[in-house]
Design a protein around this motif. Sequence first.
Motif, mmCIF file in Angstrom:
data_model
loop_
_atom_site.group_PDB
_atom_site.id
_atom_site.type_symbol
_atom_site.label_atom_id
_atom_site.label_comp_id
_atom_site.label_asym_id
_atom_site.label_seq_id
_atom_site.Cartn_x
_atom_site.Cartn_y
_atom_site.Cartn_z
ATOM 1 N N LEU A 135 -22.428 -14.977 -18.636
ATOM 2 C CA LEU A 135 -21.610 -14.311 -17.905
ATOM 3 C C LEU A 135 -19.989 -15.060 -17.869
ATOM 4 O O LEU A 135 -18.996 -14.172 -17.556
ATOM 5 C CB LEU A 135 -21.730 -14.108 -16.355
ATOM 6 C CG LEU A 135 -23.262 -13.457 -15.893
ATOM 7 C CD1 LEU A 135 -23.815 -13.946 -14.753
ATOM 8 C CD2 LEU A 135 -22.753 -11.936 -16.106
ATOM 9 N N ILE A 189 -19.473 -13.108 -9.393
ATOM 10 C CA ILE A 189 -20.962 -13.182 -9.862
ATOM 11 C C ILE A 189 -21.877 -13.457 -8.546
ATOM 12 O O ILE A 189 -21.615 -14.077 -7.862
ATOM 13 C CB ILE A 189 -20.942 -14.544 -10.924
ATOM 14 C CG1 ILE A 189 -20.088 -14.431 -12.005
ATOM 15 C CG2 ILE A 189 -22.378 -14.673 -11.183
ATOM 16 C CD1 ILE A 189 -19.979 -15.503 -12.875
ATOM 17 N N HIS A 212 -13.589 -12.221 -11.114
ATOM 18 C CA HIS A 212 -14.785 -12.053 -11.678
ATOM 19 C C HIS A 212 -15.779 -12.528 -10.927
ATOM 20 O O HIS A 212 -16.111 -13.521 -10.357
ATOM 21 C CB HIS A 212 -14.991 -13.009 -13.056
ATOM 22 C CG HIS A 212 -14.018 -13.162 -13.926
ATOM 23 N ND1 HIS A 212 -13.677 -12.088 -15.227
ATOM 24 C CD2 HIS A 212 -12.602 -13.749 -14.072
ATOM 25 C CE1 HIS A 212 -12.473 -12.279 -15.731
ATOM 26 N NE2 HIS A 212 -12.186 -13.147 -15.096
ATOM 27 N N LEU A 247 -25.463 -17.859 -16.589
ATOM 28 C CA LEU A 247 -24.078 -18.383 -16.156
ATOM 29 C C LEU A 247 -23.365 -18.379 -17.488
ATOM 30 O O LEU A 247 -22.193 -17.939 -17.002
ATOM 31 C CB LEU A 247 -24.254 -19.560 -15.310
ATOM 32 C CG LEU A 247 -23.000 -19.773 -14.341
ATOM 33 C CD1 LEU A 247 -22.871 -18.588 -13.501
ATOM 34 C CD2 LEU A 247 -23.389 -20.856 -13.604
ATOM 35 N N ILE A 250 -18.596 -17.388 -7.227
ATOM 36 C CA ILE A 250 -20.219 -17.388 -7.536
ATOM 37 C C ILE A 250 -20.940 -17.548 -6.158
ATOM 38 O O ILE A 250 -20.581 -18.328 -5.608
ATOM 39 C CB ILE A 250 -20.622 -18.270 -8.563
ATOM 40 C CG1 ILE A 250 -19.439 -18.322 -9.950
ATOM 41 C CG2 ILE A 250 -21.772 -18.308 -8.882
ATOM 42 C CD1 ILE A 250 -19.685 -19.405 -11.022
ATOM 43 N N TYR A 309 -18.065 -7.349 -12.478
ATOM 44 C CA TYR A 309 -19.118 -8.017 -11.580
ATOM 45 C C TYR A 309 -20.150 -8.403 -12.662
ATOM 46 O O TYR A 309 -20.659 -7.479 -13.348
ATOM 47 C CB TYR A 309 -19.586 -6.940 -10.663
ATOM 48 C CG TYR A 309 -20.683 -7.347 -9.938
ATOM 49 C CD1 TYR A 309 -20.551 -8.237 -8.921
ATOM 50 C CD2 TYR A 309 -21.864 -6.524 -10.255
ATOM 51 C CE1 TYR A 309 -21.636 -8.595 -8.132
ATOM 52 C CE2 TYR A 309 -22.958 -6.863 -9.377
ATOM 53 C CZ TYR A 309 -22.879 -7.956 -8.578
ATOM 54 O OH TYR A 309 -23.905 -8.484 -7.933
ATOM 55 N N GLY A 310 -20.672 -9.575 -12.364
ATOM 56 C CA GLY A 310 -21.823 -9.799 -13.012
ATOM 57 C C GLY A 310 -22.938 -10.398 -12.070
ATOM 58 O O GLY A 310 -22.768 -10.851 -11.034
ATOM 59 N N GLU A 311 -24.180 -10.275 -12.581
ATOM 60 C CA GLU A 311 -25.314 -10.595 -11.804
ATOM 61 C C GLU A 311 -26.177 -11.604 -12.360
ATOM 62 O O GLU A 311 -26.736 -11.403 -13.478
ATOM 63 C CB GLU A 311 -25.985 -9.232 -11.298
ATOM 64 C CG GLU A 311 -26.775 -9.445 -9.887
ATOM 65 C CD GLU A 311 -27.144 -8.249 -9.280
ATOM 66 O OE1 GLU A 311 -26.246 -7.298 -8.835
ATOM 67 O OE2 GLU A 311 -28.348 -7.710 -9.421
ATOM 68 N N ILE A 312 -26.776 -12.623 -11.649
ATOM 69 C CA ILE A 312 -27.714 -13.385 -12.225
ATOM 70 C C ILE A 312 -29.080 -12.771 -11.470
ATOM 71 O O ILE A 312 -29.222 -12.619 -10.513
ATOM 72 C CB ILE A 312 -27.585 -15.054 -11.612
ATOM 73 C CG1 ILE A 312 -26.237 -15.647 -12.449
ATOM 74 C CG2 ILE A 312 -28.527 -15.779 -12.119
ATOM 75 C CD1 ILE A 312 -25.911 -16.826 -11.691
#
Length: 320
Positions: free
Chosen positions: A315, A264, A262, A312, A149, A293-296
Amino acid sequence: MENKPTSITLQNFTTESGAFYASLNLSFHVFGPALNTAPIVLVNHALTGNSQVIGSNGWWNILIGENKTINTNKYTVLAFNVPGNGYDDVLIENYLDFNTRDVARIFLEGIEFLKIQQLYAIIGGSVGGGIAWEMVALEPKITQHLIPIATDWKSTDWLIANCYLQEQILKNSRKPIEDARIHAMLCYRTPESFKAKFQRTTNEEQAIFNVESWLNHHGAKLQKRFQLSAYKMMNQLLKTIDITRNNSSFEEIISKIEANIHIIGIDSDLFFTVNENRETFEELKKLNKNVSYGEINSIHGHDAFLIEYKQLDNLLKDIF
């Protein structure tokens, strides 16, 4: 919850740079079920963090605990202290002996010592995520899930430049920890975050801007609880993340990793920029890796992984 960390001693450790340590102290905390009775999640701390991830001084209480995203009724949470971070009262003066891979090797030795065959997940933010990348590069079968992350598999030129400035401040300032922290806060947050928070207001009492008194407060707060050699060590690790060190190719290393990855990112991160995260994701996809892929989305920059709990949680909830 505020129990002292447990310590083990590792014998005969030689760093990548060839420095020999007859013994190294490795301390850790365990939360939730006893080790090897439930799936284990390893949490790697960031620059000023430590193994106390939950409890009254826990730095990731919003994410980890009973009935939280990482539920300590269901998972055993293990967290090591980076040797030299000072939390276990052990300091290392020769910080240049170490790089991020050394710490990954030390953590892997700790896992072996604790007779852990495989982890369910390794999760870490910032430099902690960099250590996580280095761990799976060294031991491709060590974990089912890798969750880096606000970090990346390498320190970029931009990051190295900031760490270089940090090091100059730590070596040359009259108030090294305070001044380095003030600079670091500018990298951890963003112009938008400051604008929303301070609105150019002033602190009448001190006759300075509120943003200045806030920065002074953060500097003084860290000065009280953090030692100079610990800061130098952690800054050195931030600067030396690189799973391709010693000329291995990225493709070669990645092809061996068995974990689900994963990534982030944080759209406003000035430190580990979102473009680097997206690029890493694209590279991994090309190599047919099991990667998401995840995005904050946040105005708060790098520190958003400690602030934006709801995002979070969204995700991570499918993994946990």
